[in-house]
Write an enzyme that holds these catalytic residues in place. Structure first.
Site: not given
Ligand code: NDP
Length: 328
Positions: A159, A187
């Site tokens: 931001d 945020h």
């Molecule tokens: P992303 O990598 O695109 O995003 C991950 C997180 O970052 C989301 O919560 C997202 O929020 C947040 N975020 C914060 N700022 C931003 C921004 N400016 N733009 C976009 N996202 C932002 O998500 P993916 O779905 O591609 O990947 C998530 C991964 O996490 C998957 O591989 C999943 O398996 C894994 N995962 C792992 C966990 C663990 O290690 N225990 C637990 C849960 C998931 P928002 O959704 O609001 O965009």
């Protein structure tokens, strides 16, 4: 030769992870002379994709990358961790109530906080990126009672960077000329990007621009809703800019803010500027030697006060909701 720093990344196989890991391994997170071990935490369904990312990391032959561990066990991922980037989170899906979202994230960030408490290195620094980032950071922090609270931070640097970019566009200044921008609060869409103390080539930004209508109807909503605008245009959520901000956040935390400037970080409030103690809220901070301090003594106008209060009010509601769910 220096001992490698252990950097844990959760959600490592996601799109932010993909934009982040190569930059960490190349030395941009901590410095060009700091070797790193990467610890990739994923949920079981994400492990195979994480293996693929690790193969590509190998193929970059990064001189600073000393090892990669891939696991679905938090205890393994955080063992000896010096820096943890908590990216993986449960996204809000259509029809999901806020309580469900907070509950699902409590199931992720509570256990991760406990694992950090038990297994991380004494100097652990945590950045939460996964949304709702401030409240996820609060959940992790409250589940790690033995770790100093100030080691848990939430990302508002994206931001902050967006606000700097918009100011540069508006005034024709270069981003390097823009200093002392502040993001206050959560945020989320209620965040308050504050230009009243910002400087553009040494001049006060608000006075230089002198356009309240632009500030209220253009600048503030553009910064606060930039994530949605990118999804609409790009067809996918921002990832490279989010990863870049995570790099900036940690780099600045470790290496310090420049003289005459500050940055924005979501940190545990000490009650400054009327933000209730204990909330994880964004403040203007300076950093030095791996520690940060809230910039004190800024004059807050009624206009700014109302916006800070609105965003902080949202954080209070989120905190009360997770407390009600027994997550903190
Ligand atoms: P992303 O990598 O695109 O995003 C991950 C997180 O970052 C989301 O919560 C997202 O929020 C947040 N975020 C914060 N700022 C931003 C921004 N400016 N733009 C976009 N996202 C932002 O998500 P993916 O779905 O591609 O990947 C998530 C991964 O996490 C998957 O591989 C999943 O398996 C894994 N995962 C792992 C966990 C663990 O290690 N225990 C637990 C849960 C998931 P928002 O959704 O609001 O965009």
């Amino acid at each position: 030769t220096r001992t490698p720093v252990n950097v844990t990344v959760t959600g490592a196989a996601g799109q932010i992870g993909y934009a982040l890991l190569f930059r960490i391994a190349s030395g941009q997170l901590l410095g060009a002379d700091v070797p790193v071990n990467l610890r990739l935490l994923e949920i079981p369904q994400g492990l195979k994709a994480a293996e693929g990312v690790a193969m590509e990391l190998d193929d970059c032959a990064f001189p600073l990358l000393r090892g990669i561990t891939i696991t679905d066990q938090a205890a393994t991922a955080f063992d000896g961790a010096n820096v943890a980037l908590l990216v993986g989170a449960r996204p809000r899906t259509a029809g999901m109530e806020r309580g469900d979202l907070l509950q699902a994230n409590g199931g992720i960030f509570g256990p991760q906080g406990k694992a950090i408490n038990e297994h991380a290195a004494d100097d652990i620094k945590v950045l939460v990126v996964g949304n709702p980032a401030n409240t996820n950071a609060l959940i992790a922090q409250r589940n790690a009672p033995d770790v100093p609270a100030e080691r848990f931070t939430a990302m508002t640097r994206l931001d902050h960077n967006r606000a700097v970019a918009q100011l540069a566009k508006k005034t024709g200044a270069t981003v390097g000329d823009i200093k002392k921008v502040t993001i206050w609060g959560n945020h989320s869409a209620t965040q308050y990007p504050d230009i009243f103390h910002a400087e553009i080539a040494g001049k006060n930004a608000a006075e230089l621009i002198n356009d309240q209508a632009w500030l209220e109807s253009d600048f503030i909503p553009t910064v606060a809703k930039r994530g949605a605008a990118i999804i609409e245009v790009r067809g996918a959520s921002s990832a490279a800019s989010a990863a870049n901000a995570a790099i900036d956040h940690v780099y600045t935390w470790v290496n310090g803010t420049a003289e005459g400037d500050w940055t924005s970080m979501g940190i545990v409030s000490d009650g400054s500027y009327g933000v209730p103690e204990g909330l994880i809220s964004s403040f203007p901070v300076t950093t030095k030697d791996g520690k940060f301090e809230i910039v004190q003594g800024l004059e807050i106008s009624d206009f700014s006060r109302a916006r800070i209060d609105a965003s902080v009010g949202e954080l209070v509601e989120e905190r009360d909701a997770v407390a009600g769910l027994g997550l903190i």
